[in-house]
Write an enzyme that holds these catalytic residues in place. Structure first.
Site, short mmCIF file in Angstrom:
data_model
loop_
_atom_site.label_atom_id
_atom_site.label_comp_id
_atom_site.label_asym_id
_atom_site.label_seq_id
_atom_site.Cartn_x
_atom_site.Cartn_y
_atom_site.Cartn_z
N GLU A 49 0.82 -1.22 0.00
CA GLU A 49 0.00 0.00 0.00
C GLU A 49 0.85 1.27 0.00
O GLU A 49 0.48 2.26 -0.61
CB GLU A 49 -0.97 -0.01 1.18
N TYR A 132 -6.14 6.81 3.54
CA TYR A 132 -6.28 5.74 2.55
C TYR A 132 -5.51 4.49 2.98
O TYR A 132 -6.05 3.37 3.03
CB TYR A 132 -5.81 6.16 1.15
N ASP A 150 -9.37 6.18 -2.64
CA ASP A 150 -8.29 6.68 -3.49
C ASP A 150 -8.94 7.35 -4.69
O ASP A 150 -10.16 7.46 -4.77
CB ASP A 150 -7.33 5.55 -3.89
#
Length: 343
Positions: A49, A132, A150
DNA sequence: ATCCGGGCGA
DNA sequence: TCGCCGGGAT
């Protein structure tokens, strides 16, 4: 919440089951096979991520695999030097991400008993982890039914649920509102959140593109407010029709494009070139500013040294480089030698 | 030359 | 709230 928001959420509530089922079915059949979807290891998920911040999936896949091979655990990453991590990060860019990831690893190992935080609030305390990434780790590693936004998810949900094409970019532009929408859109079954969130991102990346959506292949066109709006105008929303509409919308609501400085010659370019020069030499080797200069700027002269030094100092401030403390006679000016950080 | 697209700090 | 932070693909 505006009336428009309420209507959108009411509409969603009305047939959300069909929408969820359609997208989840599509994801099961056509979702991308990405390496981080085969693990729930919080470390691997976190690495993926962070790499995916501001970086396209295709560019992350290979680096994700080699980075994990080099640093398989938080302990391994925490024990590595910044120099090693910066080298392993190339060529992803936004190199502070690598430094922050290493700092996270040290925090996890030293202060948290090797455990990744499980709540979003706790995840947000980690450097380089915003809303996020916190949501992604909570959902994809810990299996929580949480929303995240996102740019793909924001665009997809706005198109499906709001559907005012002319204001697509503005209606849900604030992060808080976009997040509310994403939370309202979560499937009723908590265990479906993982696939739902991944599916939204896949749809945004492969079908519901920003510039030229492929509505003719979209699994949820039947539930999409934007599709309905454009279809009602007899403008099948794909290909040239969409692009035409985009031009009209842009002309009626001109967005303020900032004058763009050419990339070459920019601070970002210079910082990247300095790091490239430092990576190109044997680990631990300092380089003089005069040696680095010509790789950063064409026709580099001593007149550019002040500019280059400031650039180098910005890297030092960010933990991406350090001034070498050499005592050798052929290095009369100590602070003119730069290297990747040993610690 | 443009596109892509989270987090942070002033 | 805005400006900064990189690369590769096209």
């Amino acid at each position: 919440m505006t009336n428009t928001d309420r209507l959108a959420l009411d509409a969603l509530h009305f047939d959300s089951t069909a929408l969820h089922q359609a997208l989840l079915d599509w994801y099961a059949a056509h979702g991308r096979d990405l390496p981080w979807r085969h693990t729930r290891d919080p470390y691997a998920i976190l690495v993926s991520e962070v790499m995916l911040q501001q970086t396209q999936v295709e560019r992350v896949v290979g680096k994700y695999l080699t980075f994990l091979a080099a640093f398989p655990t938080f302990a391994m990453l925490a024990a590595a030097s910044p120099e090693e991590v910066i080298r392993a990060w190339a060529p992803l860019g936004y190199n502070q991400r690598a430094i922050r990831l290493r700092r996270i690893a040290q925090t996890i190992v030293e202060d948290r008993g090797g455990q990744v935080p499980t709540t979003i609030a706790d995840l947000l305390t980690l450097p380089g982890v915003g809303r996020y990434t916190a949501g992604a780790v909570a959902c994809f590693a810990h299996g929580q039914a949480v929303a995240m936004v996102d740019i793909n998810i924001q665009r997809v949900l706005t198109r499906i649920l709001i559907g005012d094409f002319s204001t697509e970019a503005s209606v849900y532009q604030t992060p808080a509102r976009a997040l509310m929408l994403a939370e309202a859109a979560l499937p009723a079954i908590p265990s479906a959140a993982y696939a739902w969130n991944q599916a939204l991102m896949d749809l945004g990346a492969t079908i519901c593109n920003a510039r030229q959506p492929h509505c003719e292949r979209c699994p949820v066109a039947a539930y999409c407010a934007t599709y309905a709006q454009l279809a009602s105008q007899a403008l099948f929303p794909s290909g040239q029709a969409w692009q035409q509409l985009a031009r009209v919308a842009e002309a009626s609501a001109p967005y303020h494009a900032r004058p763009r400085i050419p990339f070459k010659g920019s601070t970002r370019y210079g910082r990247g070139r300095i790091l490239a020069a430092l990576r190109a030499v044997t680990p631990g080797t300092p380089l003089s500013l005069r040696a680095i200069g010509p790789t950063v700027k064409d026709d580099f002269t001593d007149a550019d040294l002040d500019w280059l030094r400031d650039l180098a100092q910005s890297l030092v401030r960010d933990g991406l480089a350090e001034w070498a403390s050499a005592s050798r006679a052929d290095r009369p000016m100590l602070d003119e030698y730069l290297r990747l950080p040993k610690s």
